[in-house]
Design a protein around this motif. Structure first.
Motif, mmCIF file in Angstrom:
data_model
loop_
_atom_site.group_PDB
_atom_site.id
_atom_site.type_symbol
_atom_site.label_atom_id
_atom_site.label_comp_id
_atom_site.label_asym_id
_atom_site.label_seq_id
_atom_site.Cartn_x
_atom_site.Cartn_y
_atom_site.Cartn_z
ATOM 1 N N UNK A 231 52.948 37.963 37.517
ATOM 2 C CA UNK A 231 53.691 38.106 38.765
ATOM 3 C C UNK A 231 53.021 39.102 39.706
ATOM 4 N N UNK A 232 52.405 40.156 39.164
ATOM 5 C CA UNK A 232 51.728 41.123 40.039
ATOM 6 C C UNK A 232 50.581 40.465 40.794
ATOM 7 N N UNK A 234 50.453 37.283 41.506
ATOM 8 C CA UNK A 234 51.069 36.372 42.476
ATOM 9 C C UNK A 234 51.515 37.124 43.721
ATOM 10 N N UNK A 235 52.186 38.269 43.506
ATOM 11 C CA UNK A 235 52.618 39.061 44.654
ATOM 12 C C UNK A 235 51.417 39.400 45.510
ATOM 13 N N UNK A 236 50.355 39.908 44.874
ATOM 14 C CA UNK A 236 49.215 40.356 45.670
ATOM 15 C C UNK A 236 48.574 39.179 46.391
ATOM 16 N N UNK A 237 48.594 37.989 45.786
ATOM 17 C CA UNK A 237 47.968 36.859 46.476
ATOM 18 C C UNK A 237 48.801 36.414 47.680
ATOM 19 N N UNK A 238 50.137 36.528 47.579
ATOM 20 C CA UNK A 238 50.926 36.160 48.769
ATOM 21 C C UNK A 238 50.824 37.237 49.844
ATOM 22 N N UNK A 239 50.322 38.419 49.479
ATOM 23 C CA UNK A 239 50.127 39.462 50.483
ATOM 24 C C UNK A 239 48.732 39.388 51.089
ATOM 25 N N UNK A 240 47.959 38.404 50.654
ATOM 26 C CA UNK A 240 46.649 38.194 51.257
ATOM 27 C C UNK A 240 45.498 38.874 50.539
ATOM 28 N N UNK A 241 45.702 39.264 49.260
ATOM 29 C CA UNK A 241 44.628 39.944 48.537
ATOM 30 C C UNK A 241 43.596 38.937 48.033
ATOM 31 N N UNK A 245 39.947 41.978 45.274
ATOM 32 C CA UNK A 245 40.958 43.015 45.412
ATOM 33 C C UNK A 245 41.980 42.939 44.275
ATOM 34 N N UNK A 249 42.346 46.298 42.474
ATOM 35 C CA UNK A 249 43.523 47.014 42.967
ATOM 36 C C UNK A 249 44.814 46.601 42.259
ATOM 37 N N UNK A 250 44.765 45.554 41.447
ATOM 38 C CA UNK A 250 45.961 45.159 40.709
ATOM 39 C C UNK A 250 45.681 45.186 39.207
ATOM 40 N N UNK A 254 46.859 48.353 36.744
ATOM 41 C CA UNK A 254 47.944 47.979 35.835
ATOM 42 C C UNK A 254 47.514 48.152 34.386
ATOM 43 N N UNK A 330 52.252 57.784 37.661
ATOM 44 C CA UNK A 330 53.282 56.805 38.017
ATOM 45 C C UNK A 330 54.052 56.295 36.825
ATOM 46 N N UNK B 67 51.878 29.008 45.188
ATOM 47 C CA UNK B 67 51.607 29.650 43.906
ATOM 48 C C UNK B 67 51.388 28.656 42.779
ATOM 49 N N UNK B 86 48.703 32.540 50.759
ATOM 50 C CA UNK B 86 48.055 33.200 51.889
ATOM 51 C C UNK B 86 49.057 34.130 52.547
ATOM 52 N N UNK B 87 48.545 35.092 53.283
ATOM 53 C CA UNK B 87 49.395 36.115 53.888
ATOM 54 C C UNK B 87 50.315 35.551 54.954
ATOM 55 N N UNK B 93 60.053 38.051 46.050
ATOM 56 C CA UNK B 93 60.460 37.446 44.782
ATOM 57 C C UNK B 93 61.878 37.829 44.400
ATOM 58 N N UNK B 99 54.421 47.323 42.807
ATOM 59 C CA UNK B 99 53.351 47.768 41.920
ATOM 60 C C UNK B 99 53.691 49.168 41.420
ATOM 61 N N UNK B 101 52.116 51.422 39.957
ATOM 62 C CA UNK B 101 51.103 52.482 40.069
ATOM 63 C C UNK B 101 50.913 52.960 41.499
ATOM 64 N N UNK B 110 50.129 47.685 51.088
ATOM 65 C CA UNK B 110 49.184 46.864 50.301
ATOM 66 C C UNK B 110 48.642 45.672 51.096
ATOM 67 N N UNK B 114 44.890 44.929 52.154
ATOM 68 C CA UNK B 114 44.211 43.740 51.623
ATOM 69 C C UNK B 114 43.579 42.932 52.748
ATOM 70 N N UNK B 141 57.685 57.023 43.546
ATOM 71 C CA UNK B 141 57.178 55.866 42.807
ATOM 72 C C UNK B 141 58.321 54.891 42.542
ATOM 73 N N UNK B 161 53.455 42.483 56.785
ATOM 74 C CA UNK B 161 52.361 41.527 56.974
ATOM 75 C C UNK B 161 52.609 40.582 58.143
#
Ligand code: ATP
Ligand code: MG
Lengths: 337, 268
Positions: A231-232, A234-241, A245, A249-250, A254, A330, B67, B86-87, B93, B99, B101, B110, B114, B141, B161
């Motif tokens: 899921x992490x 997936x989240x980053x990919x929908x944010x454009x990573x 990255x 960065x993920x 992690x 963290x 996805x 895509x962004x 979700x 995240x 960390x 983020x 990105x 955090x 975004x």
């Protein structure tokens, strides 16, 4: 009969009162223990099984310790923070000086242990002082160089192996069997081969240490990344990573807790490998020193070497713990090992 | 904040044609999560998606987000086929999935980082944190936040975004009633300001009716769209308007929770 009971009761009461009084003066435990040690040192004569030292090193040590802990105890009256600290460490250092004193009595004063293998604290201190420059500059310096080369090579190689295995199926296919076959072999088992296969004992030793670190670092990095919840990503990919990255960065952040476990395991086995390599092949370094002094039956120097080893490794592990605490701030309520 | 766009939205139209998606479970059984779904969403439209648990709402949202590939049918955004994430299609979700960390500020930043937009748009991170009421928690955090706060942070992370389509999977489920109503109004405000196309899954019939231009009702087995109800009410809407009560009843009936038809005797 009745009289006897009353008497016993009174003794017990006095003893109990004394114990309670002792608890009240916890700040003075260490100075008191050292004071007793000094008294015994001054009053009892030395046993002649222990060779004499040039200077009274043990006396220097206990007097310096006394001065130190007296300062702390007096300072505790003025600074609450000192007081807190001293109250905390009091019991521990009391035990330390008690043990030191007992060992001193058993060796220096009563000669209860064979003097050859159990040198008195004074003789160990003498060996430390006399050989100090040689121990630190030559032996420790050489060990540090070997360890640093091996450790960083192994850790970096392990880290990248782990990343490749964690993110790339082809890499996992080829590398995983390799780590599973080579990994469990204790690095020191390679010594016979490495000593002939490498041009210098230094490069051979560095290779063994690298191997010792590489395996746990690679396995824990790889499994750490493989266990990052999808899921992490997936989240980053929908944010454009981008893929890149997502890896750096993920996936890697992690997996950091797991990577650190690998580094700790690797550090411990690198110490073992370093010592074994130096005792079996490499002709310098602190492990070699200990072995050499053992062959010459100068056990005071053996202990001196061991003390240097213990302090060094303690400092290195503490450093790694500190680093982990900084990197993994963290993490919440995780079991800190 | 970026100046609100004027006029009608021009981007963010989604077209879903005959989309099928099946999952094979470990035991070999095949679950049809989406069977033949058709839906057109106009640019800038607010859709709420409602239906019983397990009927494929999340699966549909994830398919739009890119996805997972679908087995049949096609999805397009402004005429372009959707091939991957895509962004431009933001997704919040069902779980916050911050995240752990990164602190809250860096979580929200983020997406900008990105996309290498952080330098110019730094200030927006703070603005969106403020929007969701977390401006003082930037340095905290995720584990130091309550579930509702985490969900709001996740919302800010998607909003910053500025996607042309925002997919929301029960984003307000974990919030208490008051924060929830507040966030609903904030979402409406953002939506009106940004002209973003919104598709929001909810389990709450009131929420569905209050927010949507159209409420899409899904049903399970076979998993498809059962009915689409238009809510033609001016905004801002009154939560207790009698029309809503009627729409609510209609929806509950479609969902088989209508209860008895007769007039209740306990009139107040
Ligand atoms: N990754 C997956 N693997 C296997 N089956 C899945 C997967 N994702 C969803 N499913 C199945 O697809 C069906 C629809 O799931 P989905 O998550 O879309 O439901 P939902 O409508 O979002 O439910 P809820 O309201 O409870 O969130 C379920 O029967 C589920 O078991
Ligand atoms: Mg769902």
């Amino acid at each position: 009969m009745n009289l006897f009971i009353t008497k016993t009761m009174r003794y017990l009461a006095t003893a109990w009162a004394a114990v309670k009084e002792l608890r009240r003066v916890k700040l003075w435990w260490v100075p008191m223990t050292i004071g007793i040690a000094i008294l015994l040192e001054l009053l009892l004569s030395n046993h002649d099984s222990q060779p004499a030292t040039k200077y009274a090193y043990y006396r220097y040590l206990v007097f310096i310790a006394l001065a130190f802990f007296l300062t702390l105890a007096v300072g505790a009256k003025f600074f609450p923070r000192w007081r807190e600290k001293l109250l905390h460490i009091s019991a521990f250092y009391t035990a330390v000086f008690l043990a030191l004193n007992i060992y001193h009595l058993a060796t220096q004063k009563f000669g209860l242990l064979p003097a050859l293998f159990f040198p008195s604290p004074g003789r160990i201190l003498e060996a430390l002082v006399v050989d100090f420059r040689y121990l630190i500059v030559d032996c420790l310096g050489s060990s540090a160089k070997l360890l640093a080369w091996g450790y960083f090579t192994g850790a970096i190689a392990g880290f990248f192996t782990g990343i490749a295995v964690g993110f790339n199926k082809t890499a996992a296919y080829w590398v995983n069997p390799l780590t599973r076959i080579i990994g469990p072999i204790p690095p020191t088992a390679w010594i016979p081969i490495v000593l002939v296969a490498f041009p210098t004992t230094f490069s051979g030793g560095a290779f063994l240490i690298a191997l010792a670190v590489w395996f746990p670092a690679a396995v824990m990095t790889g499994s750490g990344i493989a266990n990052v919840p999808n899921a992490y990503f997936e989240v980053s990919s929908t944010l454009g990573a981008s893929r890149w990255r997502q890896i750096f960065y993920v996936g890697i952040p992690a997996a950091m807790p797991s990577i650190f476990i690998g580094l700790f395991t690797g550090t411990c086995s690198s110490f073992i490998t370093l010592m074994t390599a130096e005792m079996l092949g490499v002709k310098n370094g602190i492990g070699w020193y200990v072995n050499w002094q053992r062959e010459m039956l100068s056990y005071a120097n053996v202990y001196a070497g061991l003390i240097i080893i213990a302090i060094t490794f303690y400092l290195l592990i503490t450093l790694l713990f500190r680093l982990r605490d900084v990197v993994l701030v963290w993490q919440k309520g995780v079991i800190k090992w | 904040m970026v100046a609100p766009q004027t006029g009608a939205a021009t981007i963010g139209a989604i077209n879903i044609r005959g989309v099928k998606k099946t999952f094979t479970h470990q035991d070999g059984s095949i679950i049809e999560a989406l069977s033949n779904v058709d839906l057109s969403v106009a640019a800038g439209e607010f859709i709420t998606l409602i239906g019983p648990s397990g009927c494929g709402k999340s699966t549909l949202l994830r398919a739009i987000a890119g996805l997972h590939p679908v087995d049949a049918g096609e999805l397009t955004l402004d005429g372009e086929p959707i091939t991957g994430p895509a962004a431009e299609r933001g997704l919040v979700f069902q779980d916050p999935l911050l995240f752990p960390w990164l602190n809250i500020h860096d979580n929200v930043a983020f997406g900008l980082k990105a996309r290498h937009l952080y330098r110019e748009h730094k200030a927006e991170v703070g603005q969106f944190l403020k929007l969701v009421g977390l401006e003082t928690f930037g340095k905290s955090y995720p584990h130091q936040l309550s579930g509702g706060m985490q969900q709001r942070a996740a919302l800010a992370r998607a909003l910053v975004n500025q996607p042309s389509v925002l997919l929301l999977d029960e984003p307000l489920g974990a919030l208490d009633a008051f924060t929830r109503m507040n966030m609903q109004d904030e979402i409406i405000r953002i939506w009106q300001e940004r002209k973003t196309t919104m598709i929001m899954v909810t389990h709450d019939v009131d929420e569905a009716v209050y927010l949507a231009d159209r409420v899409v009702v899904m049903c399970p087995r076979p998993a498809r769209i059962e009915e689409i109800i238009s809510v033609k009410r001016e905004r801002p809407r009154a939560r207790s308007h009698p029309d809503f009560l009627q729409l609510r009843g209609k929806l509950l009936k479609i969902l088989d929770f209508g209860g008895q038809e007769r007039e209740p005797e306990y009139r107040i």
